[in-house]
Write a protein that holds these residues in place. Structure first.
Motif, PDB file in Angstrom:
ATOM      1  N   ASP A 116      -2.888   7.467 -11.662  1.00 47.04           N
ATOM      2  CA  ASP A 116      -3.243   7.223 -10.743  1.00 47.04           C
ATOM      3  C   ASP A 116      -3.040   6.696  -9.813  1.00 47.04           C
ATOM      4  O   ASP A 116      -3.062   6.822  -8.438  1.00 47.04           O
ATOM      5  N   GLY A 117      -2.073   5.059  -9.888  1.00 42.58           N
ATOM      6  CA  GLY A 117      -1.341   4.364  -8.786  1.00 42.58           C
ATOM      7  C   GLY A 117      -0.244   4.662  -8.625  1.00 42.58           C
ATOM      8  O   GLY A 117      -0.225   4.615  -7.099  1.00 42.58           O
ATOM      9  N   ARG A 118       0.907   6.202  -8.967  1.00 41.82           N
ATOM     10  CA  ARG A 118       1.861   6.865  -7.536  1.00 41.82           C
ATOM     11  C   ARG A 118       1.110   7.616  -6.761  1.00 41.82           C
ATOM     12  O   ARG A 118       1.379   7.576  -5.693  1.00 41.82           O
ATOM     13  N   GLN A 119       0.188   8.122  -7.363  1.00 43.40           N
ATOM     14  CA  GLN A 119      -0.859   8.850  -6.786  1.00 43.40           C
ATOM     15  C   GLN A 119      -0.973   8.447  -5.883  1.00 43.40           C
ATOM     16  O   GLN A 119      -1.329   9.048  -3.767  1.00 43.40           O
ATOM     17  N   ALA A 120      -2.105   6.770  -5.581  1.00 43.11           N
ATOM     18  CA  ALA A 120      -2.868   5.944  -4.478  1.00 43.11           C
ATOM     19  C   ALA A 120      -1.829   5.511  -3.934  1.00 43.11           C
ATOM     20  O   ALA A 120      -2.344   5.590  -2.364  1.00 43.11           O
ATOM     21  N   PHE A 121      -0.706   5.396  -4.302  1.00 37.19           N
ATOM     22  CA  PHE A 121       0.377   4.557  -3.625  1.00 37.19           C
ATOM     23  C   PHE A 121       1.236   5.617  -2.236  1.00 37.19           C
ATOM     24  O   PHE A 121       0.379   5.561  -0.851  1.00 37.19           O
ATOM     25  N   GLN A 122       1.584   6.808  -2.840  1.00 39.68           N
ATOM     26  CA  GLN A 122       1.728   7.659  -2.349  1.00 39.68           C
ATOM     27  C   GLN A 122       1.039   8.363  -1.173  1.00 39.68           C
ATOM     28  O   GLN A 122       1.226   8.673   0.188  1.00 39.68           O
ATOM     29  N   SER A 123      -0.574   8.259  -1.356  1.00 36.04           N
ATOM     30  CA  SER A 123      -0.833   8.639  -0.492  1.00 36.04           C
ATOM     31  C   SER A 123      -1.946   7.861   0.234  1.00 36.04           C
ATOM     32  O   SER A 123      -2.499   8.401   1.651  1.00 36.04           O
ATOM     33  N   GLY A 124      -0.879   6.505   0.754  1.00 37.25           N
ATOM     34  CA  GLY A 124      -1.988   5.330   1.663  1.00 37.25           C
ATOM     35  C   GLY A 124      -2.845   4.497   0.908  1.00 37.25           C
ATOM     36  O   GLY A 124      -2.966   3.941   2.364  1.00 37.25           O
ATOM     37  N   LYS A 125      -2.764   4.626  -0.038  1.00 35.97           N
ATOM     38  CA  LYS A 125      -4.054   3.753  -0.128  1.00 35.97           C
ATOM     39  C   LYS A 125      -3.527   2.358  -0.575  1.00 35.97           C
ATOM     40  O   LYS A 125      -4.799   1.815  -0.981  1.00 35.97           O
ATOM     41  N   LEU A 126      -2.546   1.846  -0.616  1.00 36.04           N
ATOM     42  CA  LEU A 126      -2.643   1.067  -1.691  1.00 36.04           C
ATOM     43  C   LEU A 126      -1.239   0.234  -0.738  1.00 36.04           C
ATOM     44  O   LEU A 126       0.080   1.022   0.035  1.00 36.04           O
ATOM     45  N   ILE A 127      -1.019  -1.279  -0.581  1.00 31.06           N
ATOM     46  CA  ILE A 127       0.142  -1.460   0.382  1.00 31.06           C
ATOM     47  C   ILE A 127       1.115  -1.868  -1.086  1.00 31.06           C
ATOM     48  O   ILE A 127       2.176  -2.437  -0.583  1.00 31.06           O
ATOM     49  N   PHE A 128       0.824  -2.552  -1.827  1.00 31.25           N
ATOM     50  CA  PHE A 128       1.706  -3.109  -3.426  1.00 31.25           C
ATOM     51  C   PHE A 128       1.133  -2.265  -4.204  1.00 31.25           C
ATOM     52  O   PHE A 128       0.010  -1.957  -4.960  1.00 31.25           O
ATOM     53  N   LEU A 129       2.354  -2.042  -4.865  1.00 32.76           N
ATOM     54  CA  LEU A 129       1.921  -1.051  -6.521  1.00 32.76           C
ATOM     55  C   LEU A 129       2.769  -1.319  -7.448  1.00 32.76           C
ATOM     56  O   LEU A 129       4.111  -1.737  -7.045  1.00 32.76           O
TER      57      LEU A 129
END
Length: 431
Positions: A267-280
């Motif tokens: 879930d975190g990976r997909q959020a980061f890749q889709s531009g939803k997160l600055i840091f992961l």
């Protein structure tokens, strides 16, 4: 997935010589096909390899290569759920019924003590594996009471993924080393038009093993411990509270988005890749997958931040263990040596960003040129703190998940959650 498989077959030929050598060096204890008793390594024939679902697509081509070279000793891949808790439970159920359905087990490094203490896995001959070439903290995860009960196949260290393009545009020249810096950097980035709607930070905060990992990292990164070196619980402390407070306060102030409380690794990976997160916060496997996404060339990794400086990762990874009740153990031992070889773990590094156990690979200039995160990953592993290495790990991690989640969701204060956790751990461990 198709492209990964295609590339994987390109390196199959290059592994043939090494695999044939391993076969030629086979076990001196080999015997006829069939089931062997605990501590013996006899019998040749088909076996199974049991692991969590392969989200990288890199494992089956490796098994196909082994099967091509060993048509009478084929390996069948049994894929369990991606949830680590579910994997552990299915492996325990198999062991408790003394079933021979599972042969070689891919164990989370923290399960070794539990499985060894219950005699669900065999003690292994140390001389059969090049342990002296592996990172010492990684080798230690495979031991129980000074005996070798598993073979390191991959290590893992948590890293901080961050958007280089956005930090640069916001005037931030270096990734954060402390939690305060992380929040300050987020505030700067979120002022950019390009960051509209983005959240700051996420890890793994759903109530499962990932929460145990993230909780332990926060506690350790604030100078606390969950259990001491002897397995004695010591989590009801001011330092541990500072670590848990970072997570709790981050949920409250939306540094961690509301949906972040439900995140597993993917879930975190997909959020980061889709531009939803600055840091992961996530594991090395994300690096190669993110490189195939829309943020290719726009991210990098750094050590996890902590309270006053760089933090400590929980030591992750997977070890290969041999089920006590398995058949064809001579084949299994050869397969474990094959899968954990330096050549093949280097392949998993290249194909799936899996952290290898071998020290030399982290210092290889050619590999660093291709995978610039290797120095950060090595530092993460060497600085990592193991999760509690206790026989009662199932009870311990369940208690951690229950109390940490209660604090994150606001049903308990950090202080009360840590007090209750200390009591639960003392009960579970008898310490």
């Amino acid at each position: 997935m198709k492209s990964t498989t295609t590339r994987a077959f390109q390196w199959v030929g290059t592994l043939a010589a090494g695999a044939l050598l391993l076969t030629a060096c086979g076990s001196s204890d080999e015997g006829a096909a069939g089931q062997a008793g605990p501590g013996t390594f006899e019998g040749r024939g088909p076996i199974t390899y049991v692991a969590g679902k392969d989200t990288t697509g890199s494992m089956q081509p490796m098994l196909d290569h082994w099967n091509k070279l060993h048509p009478k000793e084929k390996v069948t891949f049994i894929q369990l759920p991606t949830d680590a808790d579910a994997q552990r439970q299915q492996m325990i159920q198999n062991a408790e019924t003394k079933s021979d359905a599972y042969t070689v087990l891919s164990l989370d490094v923290v399960w070794t003590s539990e499985f060894a203490a219950h005699q669900w896995i065999d003690k292994l001959p140390e001389k059969r594996f090049p342990l002296d070439k592996m990172l010492k903290p990684v080798v230690e995860t495979a031991k129980y009471r000074d005996g070798l009960y598993a073979v390191p196949a991959s290590s893992d260290g948590g890293m901080l993924y961050y958007r280089t393009d956005l930090l640069k545009k916001a005037g931030v020249s270096q990734p954060p080393t402390t939690w305060a810096e992380l929040k300050a950097d987020c505030a700067k980035v979120k002022k950019l038009p390009e960051a509209e709607g983005m959240s700051c930070y996420a890890g793994q905060f759903q109530k499962y093993e990932g929460l145990t990992v993230n909780f332990a990292e926060a506690v350790n990164s604030a100078g606390g411990v969950v259990t001491d070196a002897n397995g004695k619980p010591d989590v009801d402390t001011a330092a541990a509270k500072k670590g848990l407070d970072f997570l709790v306060d981050s949920v409250k102030d939306r540094t961690i988005p509301k949906e972040g409380i439900t995140y597993l690794e993917e879930d975190g990976r997909q959020a980061f890749q889709s531009g939803k997160l600055i840091f992961l916060r996530n594991w090395p496997y994300v690096y190669s997958l993110a490189g195939k996404s829309d943020i290719k060339g726009k991210y990098a990794v750094a050590p996890l931040p902590g309270l006053d400086g760089p933090g400590s990762s929980s030591l992750g990874g997977h070890n290969l263990a041999l089920s006590t009740y398995a058949k064809n153990k001579a084949t299994a031992l050869d397969f474990m040596k094959f899968l954990s070889s330096e050549e093949n773990t280097a392949t998993f590094l290249k194909e799936a960003s899996l952290a290898p156990p071998y020290a030399a690979l982290y210092d290889d200039k050619a590999l660093i040129g291709q995978y610039p995160y290797l120095p950060v990953l090595k530092e993460s592993i060497l600085r990592a703190v193991p999760r509690p290495r206790v026989v009662q790990y199932g009870d311990v991690t369940a208690a951690v998940q229950r109390e940490a989640y209660a604090a994150l969701t606001g049903s308990k204060s950090s202080a009360q959650a840590l007090k209750d956790l200390q009591e639960a751990l003392q009960k579970s461990t008898g310490r």
